[in-house]
Design an enzyme around this catalytic site. Sequence first.
Site, PDB file in Angstrom:
ATOM      1  N   ASP A  21      -0.290  -7.122  -3.108  1.00 26.23           N
ATOM      2  CA  ASP A  21      -1.685  -6.880  -2.740  1.00 26.23           C
ATOM      3  C   ASP A  21      -2.340  -6.115  -3.895  1.00 26.23           C
ATOM      4  O   ASP A  21      -1.802  -6.066  -4.995  1.00 26.23           O
ATOM      5  CB  ASP A  21      -1.779  -6.098  -1.428  1.00 26.23           C
ATOM      6  CG  ASP A  21      -3.055  -6.422  -0.630  1.00 26.23           C
ATOM      7  OD1 ASP A  21      -4.145  -6.302  -1.217  1.00 26.23           O
ATOM      8  OD2 ASP A  21      -2.963  -6.786   0.549  1.00 26.23           O
ATOM      9  N   ASP A  41      -7.089 -14.596   2.594  1.00 31.75           N
ATOM     10  CA  ASP A  41      -8.113 -13.825   3.311  1.00 31.75           C
ATOM     11  C   ASP A  41      -8.960 -12.993   2.342  1.00 31.75           C
ATOM     12  O   ASP A  41      -8.518 -12.636   1.252  1.00 31.75           O
ATOM     13  CB  ASP A  41      -7.474 -12.891   4.340  1.00 31.75           C
ATOM     14  CG  ASP A  41      -6.580 -11.838   3.693  1.00 31.75           C
ATOM     15  OD1 ASP A  41      -5.784 -12.204   2.806  1.00 31.75           O
ATOM     16  OD2 ASP A  41      -6.690 -10.650   4.054  1.00 31.75           O
ATOM     17  N   GLU A  42     -10.165 -12.690   2.784  1.00 29.88           N
ATOM     18  CA  GLU A  42     -11.049 -11.700   2.150  1.00 29.88           C
ATOM     19  C   GLU A  42     -11.305 -11.945   0.655  1.00 29.88           C
ATOM     20  O   GLU A  42     -11.612 -11.034  -0.093  1.00 29.88           O
ATOM     21  CB  GLU A  42     -10.484 -10.287   2.349  1.00 29.88           C
ATOM     22  CG  GLU A  42     -10.371  -9.899   3.810  1.00 29.88           C
ATOM     23  CD  GLU A  42      -9.783  -8.514   4.037  1.00 29.88           C
ATOM     24  OE1 GLU A  42     -10.164  -7.877   5.033  1.00 29.88           O
ATOM     25  OE2 GLU A  42      -8.948  -8.063   3.223  1.00 29.88           O
ATOM     26  N   ARG A  80       0.814  -1.218   0.000  1.00 29.33           N
ATOM     27  CA  ARG A  80       0.000   0.000   0.000  1.00 29.33           C
ATOM     28  C   ARG A  80       0.847   1.268   0.000  1.00 29.33           C
ATOM     29  O   ARG A  80       0.503   2.239  -0.644  1.00 29.33           O
ATOM     30  CB  ARG A  80      -0.970  -0.037   1.175  1.00 29.33           C
ATOM     31  CG  ARG A  80      -2.078  -1.068   0.941  1.00 29.33           C
ATOM     32  CD  ARG A  80      -2.907  -1.349   2.189  1.00 29.33           C
ATOM     33  NE  ARG A  80      -3.978  -2.296   1.857  1.00 29.33           N
ATOM     34  CZ  ARG A  80      -3.835  -3.608   1.805  1.00 29.33           C
ATOM     35  NH1 ARG A  80      -2.651  -4.137   2.084  1.00 29.33           N
ATOM     36  NH2 ARG A  80      -4.840  -4.387   1.477  1.00 29.33           N
ATOM     37  N   TRP A 107      -4.568 -16.207  13.447  1.00 25.64           N
ATOM     38  CA  TRP A 107      -5.885 -15.715  13.871  1.00 25.64           C
ATOM     39  C   TRP A 107      -5.836 -14.191  13.950  1.00 25.64           C
ATOM     40  O   TRP A 107      -5.133 -13.620  14.760  1.00 25.64           O
ATOM     41  CB  TRP A 107      -6.259 -16.302  15.235  1.00 25.64           C
ATOM     42  CG  TRP A 107      -7.539 -15.732  15.782  1.00 25.64           C
ATOM     43  CD1 TRP A 107      -8.774 -15.796  15.200  1.00 25.64           C
ATOM     44  CD2 TRP A 107      -7.705 -15.012  17.005  1.00 25.64           C
ATOM     45  NE1 TRP A 107      -9.704 -15.159  15.986  1.00 25.64           N
ATOM     46  CE2 TRP A 107      -9.076 -14.670  17.103  1.00 25.64           C
ATOM     47  CE3 TRP A 107      -6.839 -14.626  18.023  1.00 25.64           C
ATOM     48  CZ2 TRP A 107      -9.594 -13.956  18.188  1.00 25.64           C
ATOM     49  CZ3 TRP A 107      -7.347 -13.926  19.101  1.00 25.64           C
ATOM     50  CH2 TRP A 107      -8.716 -13.598  19.174  1.00 25.64           C
ATOM     51  N   TYR A 123      -3.268  -4.689  15.701  1.00 27.24           N
ATOM     52  CA  TYR A 123      -3.115  -3.993  14.426  1.00 27.24           C
ATOM     53  C   TYR A 123      -2.654  -2.569  14.730  1.00 27.24           C
ATOM     54  O   TYR A 123      -3.392  -1.768  15.296  1.00 27.24           O
ATOM     55  CB  TYR A 123      -4.426  -3.990  13.648  1.00 27.24           C
ATOM     56  CG  TYR A 123      -4.633  -5.214  12.765  1.00 27.24           C
ATOM     57  CD1 TYR A 123      -4.083  -6.447  13.103  1.00 27.24           C
ATOM     58  CD2 TYR A 123      -5.384  -5.135  11.597  1.00 27.24           C
ATOM     59  CE1 TYR A 123      -4.270  -7.561  12.301  1.00 27.24           C
ATOM     60  CE2 TYR A 123      -5.575  -6.245  10.793  1.00 27.24           C
ATOM     61  CZ  TYR A 123      -5.017  -7.462  11.136  1.00 27.24           C
ATOM     62  OH  TYR A 123      -5.196  -8.562  10.338  1.00 27.24           O
ATOM     63  N   PHE A 124      -1.434  -2.264  14.316  1.00 26.35           N
ATOM     64  CA  PHE A 124      -0.851  -0.979  14.675  1.00 26.35           C
ATOM     65  C   PHE A 124      -1.314   0.162  13.770  1.00 26.35           C
ATOM     66  O   PHE A 124      -0.927   1.315  13.982  1.00 26.35           O
ATOM     67  CB  PHE A 124       0.675  -1.070  14.675  1.00 26.35           C
ATOM     68  CG  PHE A 124       1.244  -1.721  15.916  1.00 26.35           C
ATOM     69  CD1 PHE A 124       0.429  -2.294  16.875  1.00 26.35           C
ATOM     70  CD2 PHE A 124       2.612  -1.759  16.132  1.00 26.35           C
ATOM     71  CE1 PHE A 124       0.944  -2.895  18.019  1.00 26.35           C
ATOM     72  CE2 PHE A 124       3.150  -2.343  17.270  1.00 26.35           C
ATOM     73  CZ  PHE A 124       2.318  -2.912  18.210  1.00 26.35           C
ATOM     74  N   HIS A 163      -6.727 -10.346  -3.327  1.00 23.40           N
ATOM     75  CA  HIS A 163      -5.710  -9.288  -3.208  1.00 23.40           C
ATOM     76  C   HIS A 163      -4.677  -9.403  -4.329  1.00 23.40           C
ATOM     77  O   HIS A 163      -3.486  -9.148  -4.114  1.00 23.40           O
ATOM     78  CB  HIS A 163      -5.029  -9.356  -1.839  1.00 23.40           C
ATOM     79  CG  HIS A 163      -5.942  -9.042  -0.696  1.00 23.40           C
ATOM     80  ND1 HIS A 163      -6.255  -7.751  -0.323  1.00 23.40           N
ATOM     81  CD2 HIS A 163      -6.629  -9.851   0.150  1.00 23.40           C
ATOM     82  CE1 HIS A 163      -7.078  -7.776   0.711  1.00 23.40           C
ATOM     83  NE2 HIS A 163      -7.343  -9.041   1.011  1.00 23.40           N
TER      84      HIS A 163
END
Length: 535
Positions: free
Chosen positions: A189, A306-307, A160, A375, A403-404, A250
């Site tokens: 991604d 994921d997703e 990103r 997880w 998650y920072f 992604h």
Amino acid sequence: MKHRLIGTLLLVFLTTQFVEAQVAIIPRPQQQEARKGKLILGRNIGIISDPYFDPTILYFKKLLLGRFGISAYVATKVDEAQVMVSWDKTLEHEAYRLQIDATHIRIYASDKSGLVNGIASLDQLLSVAAQSDDQRELDAVEIKDKAQFTWRGFMLDESRHFFGKEKVKSLLDWMAFYKLNKFHWHLTDEPAWRLSIQRYPWLAQIGGIGNYLDPYAGVQYYTQNDISEIIAYADERNIEVIPEIDMPGHATAANRAYPFLSGGGNEKHPDFTFHPAKNTTYSFLSHVLREVKALFPSTYIHLGGDEVAFGSDAWNNDLKVQELKKAEGLKSNKEVEEYFIRRMADSVARINGKIIVWDEMVDAKLNKAQTVMMWWRHDKPEQLNKILDKGYQAILTPRLPLYFDFVQQENHRYGRKWGKGFNPIQDVYNFAGEQLDSLGGRKKQILGIQANLWTETVTNTNRLDYLVFPRIAALAEAAWTSGKQRNFDQFTKVLKKHLALYREQGLYYFDPFQDSNPEPVVMKKVQKQYIDRPD
């Protein structure tokens, strides 16, 4: 006799308080004992070591010179040395002993990992030591220490936004400083593909164009020489680098470079998936993973998983996907996802690797000996239970509190929240404490914990530093130190000393005590929302 006993107890109490006040080490060592005396170190010191540790001694010497201006030479006699490094086979992997008295520093370890951890503790003590002229003064102390978890991880998303190898090296330095040992590198991604693949050069040259907020930003990626340099740098510091090649979702950047790979997506997430019903997709990605495995010495390759549902509706109108479902007896797109991951897991197994996947893949019937599950969906604790019930090893990395990219304080505006939830430093510190005991025998399946920095709002290094520091210190103690041994008040006293180190190193950190540094503003060229926000 009674008064003598009270005096003895008072002395023990004061000694304990002295150790806690003076040993400014994060994560907190398992055992620490103050001794009488002080050691004065000058600009030149001798080191004598077991030859087994020679490569790590070179790293130690570079660290002493670079950080403290201390020139270290190899001593030939014990009485010439101020630092003695010894191999102790009785110590566990990554464990160490550190002794400082009025004449010597002694570090004991059974392997390189333990020595690097011992060096990290000494590094911290030197960083906060009293200094005058060209000398540093260390209090005498004995430390015996080992880690709670074998996996103490940090993930950086560079798809990103791209930060470059010097910033990555800086992060690796701080990870080593805090005894974190796994660097999960999210390199592919939707926005961009950041890893050069020789067989398919357009992945980086075309897929590397753009970032999360600007699809036309100039191409940025890591060459294979860059990767090798960073891996060697990490290895010196006892850090394993684990690459993530995201699939079957992604995949937008890869599909932009090689459109024949695309399985489609939707208006919000175009070309989001790899095509699951073309053999060319699997052969292409298998070649990519072979090259990745040749580059990265880690046993693991993270395959994402994921997703996928954010773009897999396109499969409903794809004739080849419908044929695949019929041929393989797959009843849903979810089962297609799982079929995809199984095939790619087989490809990784053929190159003697293991895979890591996010918790969506818990029902994919993956080989338990070849698979680790992460997880991450804190709102779905049933996923963790299912992972453990099915016998998989797990890494805990839930959005809350690890998650920072989530904000650290309620009035912060530019980071992320989950409803009203966010991730203050105390929540990070308290994670995975004594409540893990409720897992019973399944606790053995927990490899460790990891914090993730997704970079939708991280447009520059100031913002990266602000989100990572000082929470990385709290993460380190949560990963290293058992819940029974943690003490947040004691941690904050030590942390205040470490904030001064951040300032000296030019980090734009968040100050949880005075809030002295304003939150860096995110100037958005394109307004985007997180796709996994709760209603």
